[in-house]
Design a protein around this motif. Structure first.
Motif, PDB file in Angstrom:
ATOM      1  N   GLY A   1       0.790  -1.230   0.000  1.00 52.59           N
ATOM      2  CA  GLY A   1       0.000   0.000   0.000  1.00 52.59           C
ATOM      3  C   GLY A   1       0.815   1.269   0.000  1.00 52.59           C
ATOM      4  N   SER A   2       2.142   1.170   0.143  1.00 57.46           N
ATOM      5  CA  SER A   2       2.980   2.364   0.181  1.00 57.46           C
ATOM      6  C   SER A   2       2.965   3.089  -1.162  1.00 57.46           C
ATOM      7  CB  SER A   2       4.428   1.998   0.522  1.00 57.46           C
ATOM      8  OG  SER A   2       4.521   1.338   1.758  1.00 57.46           O
ATOM      9  N   PRO A   3       2.741   4.416  -1.170  1.00 56.35           N
ATOM     10  CA  PRO A   3       2.818   5.168  -2.421  1.00 56.35           C
ATOM     11  C   PRO A   3       4.269   5.491  -2.758  1.00 56.35           C
ATOM     12  CG  PRO A   3       2.230   6.641  -0.626  1.00 56.35           C
ATOM     13  CD  PRO A   3       2.334   5.263  -0.021  1.00 56.35           C
ATOM     14  N   ILE A   4       4.637   5.277  -4.014  1.00 58.17           N
ATOM     15  CA  ILE A   4       6.018   5.571  -4.429  1.00 58.17           C
ATOM     16  C   ILE A   4       6.003   6.138  -5.848  1.00 58.17           C
ATOM     17  CG2 ILE A   4       6.997   3.763  -2.955  1.00 58.17           C
ATOM     18  CD1 ILE A   4       7.254   3.070  -6.577  1.00 58.17           C
ATOM     19  N   TRP A   5       7.123   6.732  -6.233  1.00 66.98           N
ATOM     20  CA  TRP A   5       7.359   7.152  -7.605  1.00 66.98           C
ATOM     21  C   TRP A   5       8.317   6.142  -8.231  1.00 66.98           C
ATOM     22  CZ3 TRP A   5       4.664  11.384  -9.339  1.00 66.98           C
ATOM     23  CH2 TRP A   5       4.157  12.262  -8.369  1.00 66.98           C
ATOM     24  N   LEU A   6       7.901   5.521  -9.325  1.00 67.51           N
ATOM     25  CA  LEU A   6       8.723   4.521 -10.000  1.00 67.51           C
ATOM     26  C   LEU A   6       9.338   5.133 -11.250  1.00 67.51           C
ATOM     27  CD1 LEU A   6       9.493   1.443  -9.912  1.00 67.51           C
ATOM     28  CD2 LEU A   6       7.708   1.126 -11.648  1.00 67.51           C
ATOM     29  N   VAL A   7      10.681   5.123 -11.318  1.00 64.27           N
ATOM     30  CA  VAL A   7      11.422   5.682 -12.451  1.00 64.27           C
ATOM     31  C   VAL A   7      11.849   4.521 -13.347  1.00 64.27           C
ATOM     32  CG1 VAL A   7      13.377   7.108 -13.156  1.00 64.27           C
ATOM     33  CG2 VAL A   7      12.212   7.559 -10.986  1.00 64.27           C
ATOM     34  N   THR A   8      11.488   4.570 -14.641  1.00 58.35           N
ATOM     35  CA  THR A   8      11.605   3.396 -15.497  1.00 58.35           C
ATOM     36  C   THR A   8      12.654   3.486 -16.597  1.00 58.35           C
ATOM     37  OG1 THR A   8       9.888   4.228 -16.995  1.00 58.35           O
ATOM     38  CG2 THR A   8       9.168   2.842 -15.134  1.00 58.35           C
ATOM     39  N   ARG A   9      13.062   4.679 -17.010  1.00 62.26           N
ATOM     40  CA  ARG A   9      13.931   4.801 -18.181  1.00 62.26           C
ATOM     41  C   ARG A   9      15.401   4.934 -17.784  1.00 62.26           C
ATOM     42  NH1 ARG A   9       9.943   8.683 -21.903  1.00 62.26           N
ATOM     43  NH2 ARG A   9       8.220   7.164 -21.967  1.00 62.26           N
ATOM     44  N   GLU A  10      16.269   4.345 -18.592  1.00 64.58           N
ATOM     45  CA  GLU A  10      17.671   4.208 -18.215  1.00 64.58           C
ATOM     46  C   GLU A  10      18.347   5.536 -17.932  1.00 64.58           C
ATOM     47  OE1 GLU A  10      22.023   3.473 -18.507  1.00 64.58           O
ATOM     48  OE2 GLU A  10      20.759   4.917 -19.580  1.00 64.58           O
ATOM     49  N   ALA A  11      18.139   6.532 -18.766  1.00 56.69           N
ATOM     50  CA  ALA A  11      18.821   7.819 -18.574  1.00 56.69           C
ATOM     51  C   ALA A  11      18.430   8.439 -17.235  1.00 56.69           C
ATOM     52  CB  ALA A  11      18.486   8.770 -19.717  1.00 56.69           C
ATOM     53  N   ASP A  12      17.154   8.344 -16.878  1.00 59.62           N
ATOM     54  CA  ASP A  12      16.691   8.920 -15.606  1.00 59.62           C
ATOM     55  C   ASP A  12      17.175   8.095 -14.422  1.00 59.62           C
ATOM     56  OD1 ASP A  12      15.221  11.007 -16.867  1.00 59.62           O
ATOM     57  OD2 ASP A  12      13.599   9.604 -17.277  1.00 59.62           O
ATOM     58  N   VAL A  13      17.189   6.770 -14.571  1.00 58.43           N
ATOM     59  CA  VAL A  13      17.670   5.909 -13.481  1.00 58.43           C
ATOM     60  C   VAL A  13      19.154   6.159 -13.244  1.00 58.43           C
ATOM     61  CG1 VAL A  13      18.114   3.521 -12.811  1.00 58.43           C
ATOM     62  CG2 VAL A  13      15.915   4.135 -13.830  1.00 58.43           C
ATOM     63  N   ARG A  14      19.931   6.211 -14.315  1.00 55.51           N
ATOM     64  CA  ARG A  14      21.379   6.445 -14.186  1.00 55.51           C
ATOM     65  C   ARG A  14      21.651   7.799 -13.522  1.00 55.51           C
ATOM     66  NH1 ARG A  14      26.005   4.289 -16.449  1.00 55.51           N
ATOM     67  NH2 ARG A  14      24.728   2.806 -17.642  1.00 55.51           N
ATOM     68  N   ALA A  15      20.938   8.831 -13.941  1.00 55.76           N
ATOM     69  CA  ALA A  15      21.127  10.155 -13.344  1.00 55.76           C
ATOM     70  C   ALA A  15      20.695  10.157 -11.884  1.00 55.76           C
ATOM     71  CB  ALA A  15      20.337  11.195 -14.139  1.00 55.76           C
ATOM     72  N   GLY A  16      19.603   9.458 -11.583  1.00 50.20           N
ATOM     73  CA  GLY A  16      19.098   9.430 -10.212  1.00 50.20           C
ATOM     74  C   GLY A  16      20.043   8.764  -9.242  1.00 50.20           C
ATOM     75  N   LEU A  17      20.802   7.778  -9.710  1.00 52.77           N
ATOM     76  CA  LEU A  17      21.722   7.056  -8.835  1.00 52.77           C
ATOM     77  C   LEU A  17      22.829   7.950  -8.288  1.00 52.77           C
ATOM     78  CD1 LEU A  17      22.054   3.679 -10.768  1.00 52.77           C
ATOM     79  CD2 LEU A  17      20.969   4.014  -8.538  1.00 52.77           C
ATOM     80  N   THR A  18      23.127   9.045  -8.986  1.00 55.40           N
ATOM     81  CA  THR A  18      24.204   9.937  -8.542  1.00 55.40           C
ATOM     82  C   THR A  18      23.707  11.341  -8.196  1.00 55.40           C
ATOM     83  OG1 THR A  18      24.705  10.494 -10.849  1.00 55.40           O
ATOM     84  CG2 THR A  18      25.961   8.691  -9.858  1.00 55.40           C
ATOM     85  N   ASP A  19      22.396  11.548  -8.163  1.00 57.42           N
ATOM     86  CA  ASP A  19      21.839  12.862  -7.854  1.00 57.42           C
ATOM     87  C   ASP A  19      21.886  13.087  -6.344  1.00 57.42           C
ATOM     88  OD1 ASP A  19      20.289  15.158  -7.446  1.00 57.42           O
ATOM     89  OD2 ASP A  19      18.926  14.673  -9.106  1.00 57.42           O
ATOM     90  N   PRO A  20      22.660  14.064  -5.858  1.00 55.84           N
ATOM     91  CA  PRO A  20      22.771  14.277  -4.409  1.00 55.84           C
ATOM     92  C   PRO A  20      21.471  14.725  -3.767  1.00 55.84           C
ATOM     93  CG  PRO A  20      23.826  16.067  -5.610  1.00 55.84           C
ATOM     94  CD  PRO A  20      23.469  15.027  -6.628  1.00 55.84           C
ATOM     95  N   ARG A  21      20.498  15.166  -4.567  1.00 52.07           N
ATOM     96  CA  ARG A  21      19.196  15.574  -4.007  1.00 52.07           C
ATOM     97  C   ARG A  21      18.321  14.370  -3.685  1.00 52.07           C
ATOM     98  NH1 ARG A  21      17.132  19.124  -8.802  1.00 52.07           N
ATOM     99  NH2 ARG A  21      17.936  17.238  -9.847  1.00 52.07           N
ATOM    100  N   LEU A  22      18.709  13.191  -4.136  1.00 50.64           N
ATOM    101  CA  LEU A  22      17.988  11.958  -3.819  1.00 50.64           C
ATOM    102  C   LEU A  22      18.748  11.246  -2.711  1.00 50.64           C
ATOM    103  CD1 LEU A  22      16.930  10.653  -7.361  1.00 50.64           C
ATOM    104  CD2 LEU A  22      15.400  11.387  -5.512  1.00 50.64           C
ATOM    105  N   SER A  23      18.256  11.383  -1.499  1.00 53.67           N
ATOM    106  CA  SER A  23      18.938  10.852  -0.323  1.00 53.67           C
ATOM    107  C   SER A  23      18.501   9.419  -0.030  1.00 53.67           C
ATOM    108  CB  SER A  23      18.616  11.735   0.890  1.00 53.67           C
ATOM    109  OG  SER A  23      19.083  11.143   2.082  1.00 53.67           O
TER     110      SER A  23
END
Length: 418
Positions: free
Chosen positions: A43-65
């Motif tokens: 039941g937990s609400p989440i945002w699911l990121v599906t595309r490679e460019a966004d996933v790769r960028a998200g893995l190193t984005d310091p704003r995503l803790s």
């Protein structure tokens, strides 16, 4: 910038069909958009990121803790006590680098390479046991006889875990990730915590030539690991070192068996094995998602506005099948030239155990392919059983036969002997 509405009736795409084959779900979601507001099975609400460019960028984005202190309401996840939670998966920036420096002092390439003979010896013993089981019963479960025990031998030796305690730990981790009954997660976590606290205490009073003793002794300009950090790191190393490798071995062999042309090419040229393992990591890595992240400020991913404190899941499995990134991504190809993938992390959170994981899977597959020239599935692939988890695409069993054992069984069933 698009702000998706937050509704009480969020789609929940992870059903029983998804557990057996998650990739059609990811293909549909990728086609529909780069980011989706969905509900997890709990039941937990989440945002699911599906595309490679966004996933790769998200893995190193310091704003995503990765620090759960930045989580708003809605995230549930595992309820881990502090003694298990103070590890590299939950810590950002300076604290993460501090722990990583200390851990790297014990987790050296020399230590990993020095384990190759141990890994090979264990794989040889387990292959002999697998042969005996096939000869005696006509079939054998690779998960039970080989894929599960091999990483337990390796990681158990790395941390000097007493032999009788290795299988129970693996069972507790499996229950924690995919419980069958309510209350099992809390019980499993309690077992894990008490076991690791006792193990750290034992190594502190009786140090040896093992990684845990090295972590206890590690210093960095007067700094050292706290008790909670030691226990949490032992938990992370044992969990990741056993759980991921177990499923990579079984899932990797299944992938090869389901692609006989690639299996034949690998048998004909064993030097292709390192590249084959990289393709297995892209195509069939059990981890579907990176560790959950929480925006520390409003941000935009793929044109979608995400508020601070919400839970973001970067879908590695979807990224690895993204046609915008990989040529013919749904094809398993051990000759693939583009071997880059995100299975072992990116940037600050790149897996410290990556060399060990690669070496272990290479040894396991080399031993199986060299010792069993005619392995085959004992049942149709669509009858295989999978863990009921959106986080981990993992076999619960992989029943195998050899062509010789299968022929003998068929002959006996027809009333004759070969």
């Amino acid at each position: 910038m698009t702000a998706q509405p937050l509704t009480t009736q969020l789609p929940q795409p992870f059903d029983s069909a998804h557990f057996a084959d998650p990739y059609p779900t990811y293909a549909r979601l990728r086609d529909e958009g780069p980011v989706h507001r969905i509900a997890l099975p709990d039941g937990s609400p989440i945002w699911l990121v599906t595309r490679e460019a966004d996933v790769r960028a998200g893995l190193t984005d310091p704003r995503l803790s990765v620090n759960k202190a930045h989580s708003g309401t809605g995230y549930k996840g595992f309820s881990l006590p502090p003694a298990l939670d103070a590890n590299l998966l939950n810590i950002d920036s300076d604290d993460h680098l501090r722990l990583r420096r200390l851990v790297s002092k014990g987790f050296t390439p020399r230590r990993v390479e020095g384990m190759r003979e141990l890994v090979q010896a264990a794989a040889d013993r387990l292959a002999t046991r697998l042969t005996s089981r096939i000869v005696a019963e006509g079939h054998a479960d690779l998960v039970r006889e080989f894929a599960n025990p091999l990483p337990l031998v390796v990681i158990g030796d790395l941390l000097d875990v007493p032999e009788p305690d290795r299988r129970p730990f693996s069972s507790w981790v499996g229950t924690m990730i995919a419980p069958e009954q309510p209350g099992q997660v809390a019980e499993a976590v309690d077992h894990i915590q008490r076991f690791l606290i006792d193990l750290v205490a034992l190594r502190r009073t009786n140090p040896g030539d093992d990684l845990l003793s090295a972590l206890i002794a590690a210093r960095d300009e007067g700094d050292r690991l706290s008790e909670d950090e030691l226990v949490s790191l032992a938990f992370l190393i044992l969990m990741a070192g056993s759980e991921n490798a177990q499923h990579l071995i079984s899932g990797g062999l299944l992938t090869l068996l389901r692609h006989p042309d690639q299996l034949a090419a690998l048998r004909a040229d064993p030097s292709l094995l390192p590249g084959a393992v990289e393709e297995i990591l892209r195509y069939a890595h059990p981890n579907q998602m990176a560790i959950r992240r929480f925006p520390t400020e409003p941000l935009e991913i793929g044109g979608v506005s995400i508020p601070p404190g919400d839970t973001v899941l970067l879908c590695l499995a979807s990224a690895h099948r993204d046609p915008a990134r990989y040529l013919d991504p749904d094809r398993f190809n051990i000759h693939r030239e583009d071997k880059a993938h995100l299975a072992l992390g990116q940037g600050m959170h790149y897996c410290l155990g990556a060399p060990l994981a690669r070496m272990e899977v290479q040894v396991a597959l080399s031993t199986l392919l060299g010792g069993f020239p005619d392995l085959a599935l004992a049942i149709p692939a669509d009858q295989l059983s999978w863990r009921a988890s959106f986080r981990s695409h993992a076999l619960t069993a992989l029943p195998l036969v050899t062509e010789s054992s299968s022929a003998e069984d068929n002959s006996k069933g027809a009333g004759g002997e070969l």
